[in-house]
Scaffold this motif. Structure first.
Motif, PDB file in Angstrom:
ATOM      1  N   GLY A 134       0.572  -1.561  -0.009  1.00  0.00           N
ATOM      2  CA  GLY A 134      -0.019   0.065  -0.051  1.00  0.00           C
ATOM      3  C   GLY A 134       1.036   1.008   0.190  1.00  0.00           C
ATOM      4  O   GLY A 134       2.001   1.009  -0.368  1.00  0.00           O
ATOM      5  N   ASN A 160     -13.841  -0.442   3.780  1.00  0.00           N
ATOM      6  CA  ASN A 160     -13.927  -0.314   2.542  1.00  0.00           C
ATOM      7  C   ASN A 160     -15.666  -0.430   2.925  1.00  0.00           C
ATOM      8  O   ASN A 160     -15.947   0.269   2.200  1.00  0.00           O
ATOM      9  N   ASN A 183      -8.847  -1.282   5.706  1.00  0.00           N
ATOM     10  CA  ASN A 183      -8.456  -0.838   4.414  1.00  0.00           C
ATOM     11  C   ASN A 183      -7.600   0.503   4.624  1.00  0.00           C
ATOM     12  O   ASN A 183      -6.755   0.719   4.305  1.00  0.00           O
ATOM     13  N   LYS A 184      -7.559   1.307   5.761  1.00  0.00           N
ATOM     14  CA  LYS A 184      -7.170   2.227   6.084  1.00  0.00           C
ATOM     15  C   LYS A 184      -7.001   3.090   7.578  1.00  0.00           C
ATOM     16  O   LYS A 184      -8.075   2.289   8.484  1.00  0.00           O
ATOM     17  N   THR A 216      -1.336   8.297   8.007  1.00  0.00           N
ATOM     18  CA  THR A 216      -2.280   7.555   7.561  1.00  0.00           C
ATOM     19  C   THR A 216      -1.365   6.660   6.479  1.00  0.00           C
ATOM     20  O   THR A 216      -0.712   6.801   5.425  1.00  0.00           O
ATOM     21  N   VAL A 254      -2.741   3.556   3.528  1.00  0.00           N
ATOM     22  CA  VAL A 254      -3.471   2.680   3.196  1.00  0.00           C
ATOM     23  C   VAL A 254      -3.715   1.347   2.879  1.00  0.00           C
ATOM     24  O   VAL A 254      -2.222   1.347   1.880  1.00  0.00           O
ATOM     25  N   GLN A 314      -3.071  -1.316   0.603  1.00  0.00           N
ATOM     26  CA  GLN A 314      -4.079  -2.081  -1.132  1.00  0.00           C
ATOM     27  C   GLN A 314      -4.184  -3.396  -1.523  1.00  0.00           C
ATOM     28  O   GLN A 314      -4.968  -4.048  -2.213  1.00  0.00           O
TER      29      GLN A 314
END
Length: 199
Positions: free
Chosen positions: A49, A165, A173-174, A190, A192, A194
């Motif tokens: 990510g 998500n 997912n984050k 932050t 993320v 993926q």
């Protein structure tokens, strides 16, 4: 000095790595000693990510690949402020960071490695649990949603928001990590995710 500043941000974004810190951050003593008193947690996953870091002094982002197998981890960072590819790997008692511009730096823990390289302290060990929607200690304050998923963790001086998500996801997912500093500023990471592979 300019090279150290670039290395600082690259390292923070790595752990993961991962991660942000600041010289004003005072690491709780609980975080320093907790691993010695707790049984080892089994963790095996691979994440790909992007991670972004914003501190009072600087900001930036990098792409990451993080492979964790129990207590061993292997992280590759790319696109980190022109410092080039950075590789971080470790196991209990031995952690190394290598890049073409810095050579190899070693320490006995991820936190010690970043402090040694940058003078900063970061919650890398806790992040291993947070990306799996788990707490790292039994003193964490947590919030869950209607599906009993963790949505917020307050632990070791960090406030962590876990974002999913959709309603079917059981892992975040984050992640958004915030650390409030004494001068009313904050560090923010932050992350993320993926792609995620769990074994």
């Amino acid at each position: 000095m300019r090279l150290i500043t670039k290395l600082s941000l690259a390292c923070i974004m790595g752990n993961i790595l991962i991660l942000s810190g600041c010289q004003n951050y005072v690491q709780p003593q609980q975080a320093v000693h907790k691993l010695a008193s707790e049984p080892a947690k089994k963790n095996t996953f691979q994440l790909d990510g992007k991670i972004g870091v914003r501190t009072a002094e600087q900001s930036g982002s990098a792409f990451f690949t993080w492979a964790q197998q129990d207590n061993y981890f292997n992280i590759d960072l790319t696109g980190a402020l022109g410092i080039g590819k950075t590789h971080i790997e470790g196991q209990p008692g031995q952690v190394t960071l290598t890049s073409a511009k810095t050579g190899t730096i070693s320490a006995s823990s991820p936190e010690e490695l970043l402090e040694k390289a940058t003078g900063w302290q970061t919650p890398i060990t806790d992040l291993v649990q947070w990306v799996q929607a788990k707490t790292a200690t039994n003193t964490a304050q947590t919030t869950t949603d209607s599906k009993n998923r963790l949505t917020n963790i307050v632990e070791d001086g960090w406030n962590v928001s876990l974002i999913y998500n959709d309603e079917t996801q059981t892992l975040p997912n984050k992640l958004v990590l915030k650390q409030v500093l004494p001068n009313e500023q904050e560090n923010r990471i932050t992350m993320v995710i993926q792609n995620r592979t769990m074994n």
